[in-house]
Design a protein around this motif. Structure first.
Motif, PDB file in Angstrom:
ATOM      1  N   LEU A   1      87.296  -5.439  53.685  1.00 24.41           N
ATOM      2  CA  LEU A   1      87.544  -4.002  53.575  1.00 24.41           C
ATOM      3  C   LEU A   1      86.623  -3.365  52.542  1.00 24.41           C
ATOM      4  O   LEU A   1      86.154  -2.243  52.732  1.00 24.41           O
ATOM      5  N   VAL A   2      86.371  -4.077  51.447  1.00 25.46           N
ATOM      6  CA  VAL A   2      85.480  -3.540  50.417  1.00 25.46           C
ATOM      7  C   VAL A   2      84.075  -3.343  50.975  1.00 25.46           C
ATOM      8  O   VAL A   2      83.459  -2.285  50.780  1.00 25.46           O
ATOM      9  N   ILE A   3      83.561  -4.340  51.679  1.00 25.90           N
ATOM     10  CA  ILE A   3      82.183  -4.228  52.144  1.00 25.90           C
ATOM     11  C   ILE A   3      82.052  -3.166  53.232  1.00 25.90           C
ATOM     12  O   ILE A   3      81.048  -2.443  53.297  1.00 25.90           O
ATOM     13  N   LYS A   4      83.054  -3.015  54.075  1.00 25.11           N
ATOM     14  CA  LYS A   4      82.984  -1.960  55.089  1.00 25.11           C
ATOM     15  C   LYS A   4      82.966  -0.585  54.434  1.00 25.11           C
ATOM     16  O   LYS A   4      82.205   0.304  54.837  1.00 25.11           O
ATOM     17  N   ASP A   5      83.800  -0.414  53.412  1.00 27.75           N
ATOM     18  CA  ASP A   5      83.823   0.860  52.693  1.00 27.75           C
ATOM     19  C   ASP A   5      82.464   1.154  52.054  1.00 27.75           C
ATOM     20  O   ASP A   5      81.946   2.269  52.137  1.00 27.75           O
ATOM     21  N   LYS A   6      81.866   0.136  51.429  1.00 23.72           N
ATOM     22  CA  LYS A   6      80.579   0.351  50.777  1.00 23.72           C
ATOM     23  C   LYS A   6      79.466   0.625  51.788  1.00 23.72           C
ATOM     24  O   LYS A   6      78.571   1.446  51.531  1.00 23.72           O
ATOM     25  N   MET A   7      79.516  -0.037  52.931  1.00 23.36           N
ATOM     26  CA  MET A   7      78.507   0.216  53.959  1.00 23.36           C
ATOM     27  C   MET A   7      78.628   1.626  54.512  1.00 23.36           C
ATOM     28  O   MET A   7      77.615   2.305  54.743  1.00 23.36           O
ATOM     29  N   PHE A   8      79.854   2.090  54.706  1.00 20.30           N
ATOM     30  CA  PHE A   8      80.049   3.452  55.190  1.00 20.30           C
ATOM     31  C   PHE A   8      79.494   4.456  54.175  1.00 20.30           C
ATOM     32  O   PHE A   8      78.824   5.420  54.544  1.00 20.30           O
ATOM     33  N   ARG A   9      79.760   4.212  52.883  1.00 26.28           N
ATOM     34  CA  ARG A   9      79.255   5.122  51.854  1.00 26.28           C
ATOM     35  C   ARG A   9      77.725   5.095  51.800  1.00 26.28           C
ATOM     36  O   ARG A   9      77.076   6.122  51.603  1.00 26.28           O
ATOM     37  N   LEU A  10      77.171   3.892  51.971  1.00 23.36           N
ATOM     38  CA  LEU A  10      75.717   3.755  51.942  1.00 23.36           C
ATOM     39  C   LEU A  10      75.073   4.580  53.050  1.00 23.36           C
ATOM     40  O   LEU A  10      74.112   5.319  52.816  1.00 23.36           O
ATOM     41  N   HIS A  11      75.608   4.467  54.252  1.00 28.14           N
ATOM     42  CA  HIS A  11      74.987   5.148  55.387  1.00 28.14           C
ATOM     43  C   HIS A  11      75.381   6.617  55.481  1.00 28.14           C
ATOM     44  O   HIS A  11      74.664   7.405  56.099  1.00 28.14           O
ATOM     45  N   LYS A  12      76.485   6.995  54.862  1.00 24.95           N
ATOM     46  CA  LYS A  12      76.843   8.417  54.786  1.00 24.95           C
ATOM     47  C   LYS A  12      76.016   9.126  53.727  1.00 24.95           C
ATOM     48  O   LYS A  12      75.949  10.359  53.706  1.00 24.95           O
ATOM     49  N   GLY A  13      75.391   8.363  52.831  1.00 26.61           N
ATOM     50  CA  GLY A  13      74.540   8.963  51.809  1.00 26.61           C
ATOM     51  C   GLY A  13      75.227   9.264  50.508  1.00 26.61           C
ATOM     52  O   GLY A  13      74.673   9.929  49.640  1.00 26.61           O
ATOM     53  N   THR A  14      76.449   8.744  50.307  1.00 23.15           N
ATOM     54  CA  THR A  14      77.202   9.074  49.091  1.00 23.15           C
ATOM     55  C   THR A  14      77.243   7.938  48.081  1.00 23.15           C
ATOM     56  O   THR A  14      77.852   8.099  47.017  1.00 23.15           O
ATOM     57  N   TYR A  15      76.623   6.802  48.391  1.00 27.93           N
ATOM     58  CA  TYR A  15      76.654   5.661  47.463  1.00 27.93           C
ATOM     59  C   TYR A  15      75.678   5.923  46.320  1.00 27.93           C
ATOM     60  O   TYR A  15      74.512   6.213  46.534  1.00 27.93           O
ATOM     61  N   LYS A  16      76.161   5.782  45.085  1.00 28.02           N
ATOM     62  CA  LYS A  16      75.315   5.994  43.905  1.00 28.02           C
ATOM     63  C   LYS A  16      74.536   4.714  43.629  1.00 28.02           C
ATOM     64  O   LYS A  16      75.094   3.701  43.238  1.00 28.02           O
ATOM     65  N   LEU A  17      73.215   4.774  43.816  1.00 27.25           N
ATOM     66  CA  LEU A  17      72.359   3.612  43.611  1.00 27.25           C
ATOM     67  C   LEU A  17      71.895   3.509  42.161  1.00 27.25           C
ATOM     68  O   LEU A  17      71.772   2.414  41.622  1.00 27.25           O
TER      69      LEU A  17
END
Length: 1115
Positions: A584-600
């Motif tokens: 569940l954690v990795i799916k959430d992070k992948m969704f954020r990554l591709h939605k453009g909201t993940y802070k790199l």
């Protein structure tokens, strides 16, 4: 005008001191520059009675340079330039009212004198307030504002401050200098105290953010106000003492640093502490003095960041005799002689002089362009004020060439060439050798007297050049020492430093910039027990950051080996996400990554790169790879796993873009079954983890065991993440003691604690293990003192040769590498040691109770985890496969997505075309079969004792490949063959062993009978329902046509006959069951009227079936 009058009235009521509010000099000037000077310090309710002599000095420097301009007849036609200055007391409201007063005083644009520009206050809060007012005016009235002392970085926002320029570096430059200074001095545990005004707040917030990025901890972060500074300083000092901090950064005005020293002295006077002070103290020793010439002991050795100081000796000479000047209006008259005694030149004096010269040149340039014959033509008088702003943007002036009389003033200074950047900051890059900022050390003290500021560092080309040998510190004994022997502001040996470990580390990413990006998923941290949506704060000591670093190693080598991806000079970047083995954690992070909201990174969101992702590397476990593949199937990206072996992932209808370097577990299951049969055994037990890996391995064993005559004991011996239940595993194995061979399909991070728990109380030779590749050849399995009980066991290993240069690569890494936020914490946990400046000191002691220092060179030595070569291969395979496809098509730009980067095409190409030298023999071979599975050969290892050393070791005694089958040398077994036999010897044992094919037959038969019964029964019910509906329809139709009622008995008989035709063997009868509570009839004469006639059109009839028959119901 009414609003202006009201503002002036309110401000005047707040003033406590009556003095000159403004000075216009000279009175006969034709053109004026507006100016704002504090004159008095700010008081609790307005202006205080305390004079600010340095502000008066700066004004007098402006008056002095204006006299020089006029004496040199700078303007044509004998016209003079002047200054119209206002007193503000450092209060933004007063500054705004005076600015409006200035504007109104020169509202008549058809005659002289006129005002064309303003010198901003040195206080950023005042400057912001005034600039916002004029920026809101029409361009016709928008006065240019030039700053020589206001440094807030926010003033660079041209959307708000449309009229503002400045000739000193902004505050963010000072932040860079402060941060680099701390890093040079190895400060990583500091307190920040800042003045709660725009300058202090903006600078402190930026410094805190940047310091955290660089691993500098700021456990104490306090502000103070000009009204409540006493209480603020008191709470700050006690916080410093509580956290045992030895380094303080002060950001605020010079007058309050003196009050901070005073408060420290009243609370504790024997504290060994170092200071870094912002440049707002203007490099004036007065602020560090306790008495007339006596410095605070704590102030000695302080480091001060400052704009470059340019000492104007000619003004110094003028200043010494200034009291004799006969000015009609002057703020000098309100000062005392003591205010002038030993008053050093403010660092802002030279910048105020430069600002006046720049503005004078700007006006003269426009005067000469617009007025050809008349020195003050009407076109110049009516010129929109925006024109001055536009001309300032393209200003290019050499100071000494334009003003030859300044050659002596600025002969030793930098930045004689004055131009502005597009952001309206002074352009220091116009002369690359220029120093932008400086660092001073308060030293050369005679006891506590006669200290002065000595330059010890210069900031240029974005780098601080610090002369460490010139720095002096003053410990409690008062003697000057080289800084290298001073106490460093680092975390003490105390658990208090745990507050400095960032709480968001599990959510951070390893980030390397590039034109294209590989995304990797690695379990850096453990999953939080009981929380499927969270990672814990426990970093893994293996199969975590070491895997991440191997992928980073591969990317760096790829960028060296592969010149480009698209025929252009492009590079491959990397994003490593911590999956913490939670689907569940990795799916959430992948969704954020591709939605453009993940802070790199601070200021960098994934929206900037999510259109330039090449594909994914990972995951580790099969469960994680399954979760990742489910998402990527929908998003359309290729995935290459470096360790997942579950056969479920071979289903290309579900996971079309999934590939892997290791061989799938259905092949491994074949190896294990072949070993079992070679050992003449027929029964085995399986220890497996729940999830794709363990359950997939068990399933493959069951299927193959059926054909090979090997029975898998059906009792569930499932391993979970809960370490507390491991002790019960041996008891479960002992339920079937004849099944001596125990196969393990346990995930990598659990195999060692699971086996350790089992063998702890196990008898020697009670059970013999056959370990899957997660056990492989791991030396960590031999750390348990009961390791002799493992002798005779076998393991399956998927081994690739070690990666050349990886050891040297690891040992050369920067432990504070900003690209990898987990690096330091991983090695400190793994080595149970600390690096300098560590925040995790608790428990890191050796046998002598001394803190163990980490040595990265030692820690980086092999053996490395066996999956590291697989991770390197997976990364190279992905980039190589994508490159082949992209170079075979036409991509317009390396910075945009190629339409031809189709995941179907890439996956297909990779299966057949990607070749790597996996075995280091110089031969590149295919690494995937036609299904995308790996083709790495299995090795069969045997755990035995080395006869010469007596050490437990792994010894290869066989191999298995899909093409060559198994090679198994039983002559090297530790025990005689008969001790490996695992047979069903008694009826009791055999009763536990339900062969998979028998179980399948029973399940299949039972299932078939149930299916056929349900199908038949369903058909019968459907037919009854259709008959009833048809009859009801026909009866209604007949009634509507003939207007007659049918006989109820005849209807019932008709229905009954129809039903009996369906099945004359059924015991079915029909009953009208009303929702109104009418009971079913028992006799013919009790029947109610025909139910079909009573049903409204919207009513629905259903058929209910039970053991008594079938009933009609209305809904």
């Amino acid at each position: 005008m009414a609003k202006i009058t009201l503002i002036l009235t309110v401000v005047l009521q707040c003033l406590e001191v009556t003095s000159l509010d403004m000075i216009r000099y000279p009175d006969d000037a034709s053109v004026y520059i507006g100016g704002f000077f504090s004159v008095y310090l700010t008081g609790p309710n307005g202006c205080s009675s305390t004079v600010d002599p340095y502000s008066i000095q700066e004004f007098e420097a402006v008056r002095w340079i204006i006299d020089k301009l006029n004496n040199n007849a700078f303007l044509k036609g004998g016209h003079k330039i002047g200054i119209h200055a206002f007193k503000t007391c450092g209060i933004p409201e007063i500054a705004v009212s005076k600015a409006l007063e200035l504007s109104q005083a020169y509202s008549n644009t058809s005659q002289i004198p006129l005002v064309f520009a303003m010198l901003s206050p040195t206080d950023s809060s005042e400057t912001k307030a005034v600039s916002r007012v004029f920026s809101s005016l029409p361009e016709q009235d928008r006065l240019l504002m030039l700053g020589y002392g206001a440094t807030s970085s926010k003033l660079g926002d041209q959307s708000i401050y449309k009229n503002f320029f400045r000739i000193i570096p902004p505050g963010d430059i000072q932040v860079q200098v402060m941060l680099q200074l701390m890093l040079e001095l190895k400060w990583n545990y500091v307190a920040i105290i800042y003045e709660d005004v725009d300058y202090g707040g903006d600078t402190a917030r930026l410094l805190r953010t940047m310091a955290n990025e660089k691993g500098v901890c700021i456990p104490v972060y306090h502000s103070f106000t000009r009204v409540h500074y006493t209480e603020n300083f008191t709470s700050f000092i006690y916080a410093v003492l509580d956290f045992k901090i030895s380094g303080i950064v002060y950001i605020g005005s010079g007058s309050f640093i003196k009050k901070l020293f005073e408060k420290f002295t009243t609370i504790i006077d024997d504290l060994d502490i170092e200071f870094i002070v912002s440049g707002s103290n203007k490099l004036l020793p007065t602020y560090f003095h306790r008495l007339e010439k006596e410095s605070f002991p704590m102030a000695k050795g302080a480091l001060v960041t400052s704009i470059p100081k340019i000492h104007i000796q000619e003004f110094d000479d003028y200043w010494k005799g200034i009291k004799a000047s006969m000015f009609a209006r002057s703020w000098l008259n309100i000062t005392k002689q003591s205010d002038f005694d030993n008053l050093e030149q403010s660092v802002y004096v030279s910048y105020a002089i430069k600002a006046v010269l720049l503005l004078a040149n700007l006006f003269k340039k426009l005067q000469m362009e617009i007025c050809t014959n008349d020195t003050f033509c009407s076109q110049l008088l009516e010129l929109p004020k925006q024109r001055y702003i536009d001309e300032m943007e393209v200003m290019d002036m050499n100071l000494t060439d334009t003003f030859p009389f300044t050659l002596q003033m600025f002969q030793n200074s930098s930045s004689k060439k004055m131009t502005f950047t597009p952001s309206r900051e002074i352009d220091y890059n116009s002369e690359p050798s220029d120093t932008i900022y400086e660092v001073y050390n308060y030293q050369q003290c005679n006891g506590v007297e006669d200290c002065r500021f000595m330059k010890v560092g210069s900031f240029k080309d974005q780098k601080l050049q610090l002369n460490r040998s010139a720095i002096r510190s003053y410990p409690l004994d008062g003697n000057a020492n080289p800084y290298d022997v001073a106490s460093i502001a680092q975390c003490p040996q105390d658990p208090v430093c745990s507050v400095c470990v960032p709480s968001d580390l599990p959510d951070r990413v390893l980030f390397l910039k590039g034109d294209w990006y590989v995304v990797a998923v690695v379990p850096i941290y453990q999953r939080k027990d009981g929380y499927h949506f969270k990672c814990s704060k426990e970093i893994r000591v293996s199969l975590g950051n070491d895997i991440a670093e191997s992928i980073k190693f591969a990317i760096e080598n790829i960028n060296i080996e592969l010149s480009s991806l698209t025929g252009k000079n492009s590079t491959v970047g990397l994003i490593v996400i911590n999956g913490c083995e939670s689907e569940l954690v990795i799916k959430d992070k992948m969704f954020r990554l591709h939605k453009g909201t993940y802070k790199l990174r601070p200021g960098i969101l994934s929206s900037e790169i999510n259109h330039r992702i090449l594909g994914y590397v990972g995951g580790l476990s099969s469960s994680m790879s399954t979760a990742i593949a489910e998402v990527l199937t929908k998003l359309g990206y290729v995935q290459v796993s470096y360790a997942s072996t579950s056969p479920f992932l071979s289903d290309k209808t579900l996971y079309p873009y999934f590939l892997r370097i290791p061989t799938a577990d259905d092949q491994q299951a074949q190896v294990i079954i072949d070993i079992v049969t070679s050992l003449e055994s027929t029964i085995i037990q399986v220890l497996y983890t729940n999830g794709s890996y363990g359950e997939g391995g068990l399933s493959a064993l069951q299927k193959l065991g059926t054909t090979k005559g090997v029975c898998i004991i059906p009792n569930e011996i499932t391993v979970t993440e809960d370490y507390t239940v491991f002790n019960g595993l041996l008891a479960k194995l002992r339920q079937t003691p004849q099944a001596k061979l125990v196969v393990t399909f346990v995930r990598s991070h659990l195999i060692q604690p699971v086996i350790t728990s089992v063998i702890q109380k196990m008898q020697t030779n009670e059970f013999i293990f056959i370990g899957s590749e997660t056990w492989g050849g791991r030396e960590s399995m031999f750390l348990e003192r009961n390791r002799a009980k493992l002798h005779g066991s076998l393991t399956i290993s998927l081994d690739l040769p070690p990666v050349p240069q990886f050891t040297s690569y690891l040992s050369e890494q920067n432990i504070n590498d900003p690209s990898n936020p987990w690096h330091r914490y991983f090695w400190e946990k793994r080595g149970n040691c600390i690096f300098p400046g560590s925040f995790q000191r608790s428990g890191k002691l050796d046998n002598n109770d001394k803190t163990m220092e980490c040595n990265l060179t030692t820690l980086a030595q092999p053996p490395h985890d066996p999956w590291i070569p697989f991770a390197v291969a997976a990364t190279k395979a992905l980039v190589s496969g994508v490159k082949q496809v992209m170079l075979s098509k036409i991509c317009n730009s390396s910075m945009t997505t190629c339409a031809e980067r189709n995941p179907h095409l890439i996956a297909k190409n990779m299966k057949t075309k990607v070749k790597l030298d996996l075995y280091g023999n110089g031969t590149a071979t295919r690494i995937f079969d036609d299904t995308g599975n790996g083709v790495v050969e299995y090795q069969i290892l045997h755990i035995t004792m080395d006869s010469s050393s007596g050490m437990t070791q792994y010894k290869q005694i066989g191999s298995w490949s899909k093409t060559q089958g198994m090679k198994f040398n039983k002559g090297y077994l530790h025990f005689p063959l008969k001790k490996y036999k695992s047979l069903c010897l008694t009826d009791h044992e055999c009763s536990k062993c339900i062969r998979p094919n028998e179980a399948d037959d029973k399940v299949t038969g039972s299932t078939s009978w149930m299916v056929y019964t349900l199908i038949g029964f369903g058909c019968l019910l459907l037919l009854c329902f259709l008959v009833i509906v048809i009859l009801c329809y026909r009866i209604r139709h007949m009634i509507q046509r003939e207007g007659e009622y049918m006989d109820v008995i005849n209807i019932h008989t008709s229905v009954k006959n129809k039903v009996s035709n369906v099945s004359n063997k059924s015991d079915i009868y029909l009953t009208a069951k009303s929702s109104l509570g009418i009971e079913p009839y028992k006799k013919e004469e009790d029947r109610p009227p025909n139910p079909c006639l009573l049903l409204p059109k919207e009513q629905i009839i259903t058929v209910e079936s039970n053991k008594h028959g079938t009933q009609l119901s209305q809904l």
